[in-house]
Design a protein around this motif. Structure first.
Motif: not given
Ligand SMILES: [Zn+2]
Length: 168
Positions: A5, A36, A38-41, A50, A53
């Motif tokens: 991050c 923000k 991220s798309d990482r779950v 999520r 980020a």
């Protein structure tokens, strides 16, 4: 950017990277706001969420990142992104050149040392660049730790995200 991050100071300057767990910990401690995700779950207990980020510190901290990078040959090469400061070549081995030769009082520091390919190093020898008919593509400089991290991030997806956010 693999679980990392981006951590911004309270004034939105770039501080560094922390892993998402650390960022979550800072968030729960109300030390950062997440700008923000991220798309990482992440699979948590009983729910998913999520990974953060980009996080910004609630307060501005004076940071070690404003300090100077310690001098080393490796750090000179990293600052110059392993490209010859004279011709731009990345052909290995990349060596380190004293712009003002040591034999003429040139110092071994960030202000006088650059990355240099073997061919240019051989051509330049113990001459000044202009004596050897060579020109520097950039002037050498002492990087701060923050600048140094930024240079190293340019190759990664992190830098693109900083640009996207208008921070780089
Ligand atoms: Zn070269």
């Amino acid at each position: 950017m693999n679980g990392n991050c981006i951590l911004l100071n309270g004034d939105y300057t770039f501080l560094g990277l922390v892993d998402w767990k650390k960022a979550m910990g800072l968030m729960f401690a109300e030390k950062v706001r997440i700008l923000k995700f991220s798309d990482r779950v992440i699979q948590g207990v009983g729910r998913t969420f999520r990974a953060p980020a980009v996080a910004v510190l609630v307060k501005v901290v004076r940071s070690v990142y404003r300090g100077r990078v310690p001098f080393s040959r490796r750090n000179v090469l990293a600052r110059d992104r392993f490209a010859c400061a004279y011709c731009g070549s990345r052909i290995k081995p990349i060596t380190m050149d004293h712009v003002i030769p040591r034999s003429r009082g040139g110092k071994t520091d960030f202000d006088n040392c650059v990355a240099c390919c073997r061919a240019c190093n051989h051509k330049k020898g113990a001459l000044l660049p202009r004596e050897a008919g060579m020109a520097l593509r950039h002037r050498p400089w002492q990087p701060t730790i923050a600048e140094f991290i930024r240079i190293r991030l340019r190759h990664s997806g992190v830098y693109g995200l900083l640009v996207e956010l208008g921070l780089a």
